[in-house]
Design an enzyme around this catalytic site. Structure first.
Site, mmCIF file in Angstrom:
data_model
loop_
_atom_site.group_PDB
_atom_site.id
_atom_site.type_symbol
_atom_site.label_atom_id
_atom_site.label_comp_id
_atom_site.label_asym_id
_atom_site.label_seq_id
_atom_site.Cartn_x
_atom_site.Cartn_y
_atom_site.Cartn_z
ATOM 1 N N ARG A 118 36.183 51.010 45.321
ATOM 2 C CA ARG A 118 37.474 51.005 45.179
ATOM 3 C C ARG A 118 38.909 50.693 46.035
ATOM 4 O O ARG A 118 38.278 51.398 47.100
ATOM 5 C CB ARG A 118 38.556 52.214 44.124
ATOM 6 C CG ARG A 118 37.544 52.575 42.387
ATOM 7 C CD ARG A 118 38.590 51.626 41.889
ATOM 8 N NE ARG A 118 38.418 51.649 39.900
ATOM 9 C CZ ARG A 118 36.822 50.526 40.080
ATOM 10 N NH1 ARG A 118 36.481 49.764 40.344
ATOM 11 N NH2 ARG A 118 36.857 51.160 38.338
ATOM 12 N N GLU A 148 46.011 46.610 44.787
ATOM 13 C CA GLU A 148 45.859 45.263 43.921
ATOM 14 C C GLU A 148 47.183 44.235 43.228
ATOM 15 O O GLU A 148 47.460 45.717 42.301
ATOM 16 C CB GLU A 148 44.218 44.935 42.860
ATOM 17 C CG GLU A 148 43.540 45.366 43.873
ATOM 18 C CD GLU A 148 41.649 45.305 43.552
ATOM 19 O OE1 GLU A 148 40.851 46.130 43.762
ATOM 20 O OE2 GLU A 148 41.953 45.260 41.807
ATOM 21 N N HIS A 176 38.245 40.797 43.378
ATOM 22 C CA HIS A 176 37.947 41.915 42.220
ATOM 23 C C HIS A 176 36.660 41.503 40.987
ATOM 24 O O HIS A 176 36.947 41.160 40.261
ATOM 25 C CB HIS A 176 38.653 43.246 41.752
ATOM 26 C CG HIS A 176 37.893 44.258 41.133
ATOM 27 N ND1 HIS A 176 38.584 45.298 40.833
ATOM 28 C CD2 HIS A 176 36.908 44.889 40.987
ATOM 29 C CE1 HIS A 176 38.197 46.012 40.186
ATOM 30 N NE2 HIS A 176 37.079 46.135 40.219
HETATM 31 C C1 8YV Z 1 35.682 46.183 35.647
HETATM 32 C C2 8YV Z 1 35.078 47.657 37.644
HETATM 33 O O1 8YV Z 1 35.231 43.993 36.397
HETATM 34 O O2 8YV Z 1 33.544 48.713 36.035
HETATM 35 C C3 8YV Z 1 34.751 48.424 37.021
HETATM 36 O O3 8YV Z 1 34.738 49.994 36.831
HETATM 37 O O4 8YV Z 1 35.477 47.931 38.841
HETATM 38 C C4 8YV Z 1 34.871 46.112 37.387
HETATM 39 O O5 8YV Z 1 33.353 46.333 36.987
HETATM 40 C C5 8YV Z 1 37.529 46.295 35.694
HETATM 41 O O6 8YV Z 1 37.721 47.217 36.350
HETATM 42 C C6 8YV Z 1 37.806 45.504 35.182
HETATM 43 O O7 8YV Z 1 38.856 46.586 34.249
#
Ligand code: 8YV
Length: 329
Positions: free
Chosen positions: A243, A272, A290
């Site tokens: 993150r 982001e 991402h």
């Molecule tokens: C997602 C991610 O695509 O799963 C997670 O925690 O960071 C990613 O795989 C993203 O969060 C979409 O909501």
């Protein structure tokens, strides 16, 4: 009355189909802002809301919400105040497991891409500046023999370790930074004797590549700040597929600019989709939008899991993947 699902952003068809089979589905045409989302959740029109990372489900929104549950299309759920949801009897689900390998692939890609200067090399060719082979053109670093430090040792960190060992890297890990906790050989399983546990402080000082694999919590926000960056090796490269806010991005830009560390491979950003000014101009970075989980099969599977969680919530059954398990059990 028919079950009614609110989907804040269209998810892949396999998930939508499961929802349609179970009830009525409203998919918003564009991502809702906070006020719109809060109003929809408070309207009483929806049983379950299927959310994305950018949907902020905070305590005031959850207090006013008249939904039975929130199903997050992600394994991470830092966008949801789970304690508040639990207090209000709102179930929360997520999508673990299915994106582990895809995300570890992106961590490895960033390790290789930063080590071998892939963005600079690609740009040189596209810009028409490739004038023939040269003995010292775009020299990078060896990945084999380099020390990979894993901050965290959960599913994605382990999958990254598996790949890194295949590339001949020397793998160290600190399981729960900034705190330390001992991981027994039993818990290490297949990795016993292959990777070594060190303290968070040692990990920071010894890593050639420091790769972050921690959830975003109050404890890990700005885990990598100016102080940590100063203690890293000048030749070290920071990798973040976790993150954005785990890194103090302004401090990172300064560290990259001044040569405090050598480079960074980032799939996530602190705010982001905004980038800290100066980040995009730095040549010693690989920056991705991402895409850790962005493969067709993985996103289909995430859609299916998030829909299965949503349907289970709506039908009063145990969630396949509950985040507040006491409520889900
Ligand atoms: C997602 C991610 O695509 O799963 C997670 O925690 O960071 C990613 O795989 C993203 O969060 C979409 O909501």
């Amino acid at each position: 009355m028919a079950i009614h699902f609110l989907v804040t952003t269209a998810i892949p068809e396999p998930g939508l189909q499961l929802l349609r089979d179970a009830g009525q589905v409203t998919v918003l045409a564009e991502p809702p802002d906070y006020g719109t989302l809060a109003a929809l959740c408070a309207s009483g029109d929806f049983d379950v809301v299927l959310t994305q990372l950018r949907d902020r489900m905070d305590a005031p929104l959850l207090a006013a919400a008249r939904v039975r549950g929130v199903s997050n299309f992600a394994v991470g759920y830092n966008n949801i105040d789970v304690d508040a949801a639990t207090r209000h009897g709102i179930l929360v689900g997520n999508t673990p497991g299915v994106l582990t390998d895809a995300t570890a692939d992106i961590a490895m890609l960033l390790i290789l891409g930063t080590a071998r200067r892939v963005v600079e090399a690609d740009r040189l060719v596209r810009d028409g500046r490739f004038s023939g082979w040269e003995p010292e053109l775009l020299l990078g670093r060896d990945v084999s023999g380099a020390v990979l430090g894993l901050a965290g040792f959960g599913r994605i960190a382990r999958a990254t370790a598996r790949r890194a060992l295949g590339f001949g890297m020397d793998v160290l890990f600190a399981p729960r930074p900034p705190g330390d906790r001992h991981v027994s050989d039993d818990e290490l399983g297949e990795f016993a004797g292959k990777v070594r546990q060190v303290t968070w402080n040692e990990l920071v000082q010894r890593s050639d590549f420091l790769s972050l694999h921690v959830p975003l919590t109050d404890q890990t926000r700005h885990l990598v700040d100016d102080d940590v960056l100063q203690r890293m090796k000048p030749e070290a490269i920071l990798i973040n597929t976790a993150r954005g806010p785990v890194v103090h991005e302004a401090a990172l830009v300064e560290a990259l600019h001044s040569g405090t560390i050598a480079g960074a491979g980032l799939d996530v950003f602190e705010d982001e989709p905004q980038l800290t000014p100066g980040l995009a101009a730095l040549p010693n970075t690989v920056l991705l939008p991402h895409i850790g989980s962005a493969t067709v099969p993985v996103r289909n599977e995430m859609a299916r899991l998030s829909a299965l969680n949503a349907v289970a919530i709506a039908e009063g059954r145990v969630l396949p993947h509950a985040v507040n398990p006491l409520l889900g059990a």
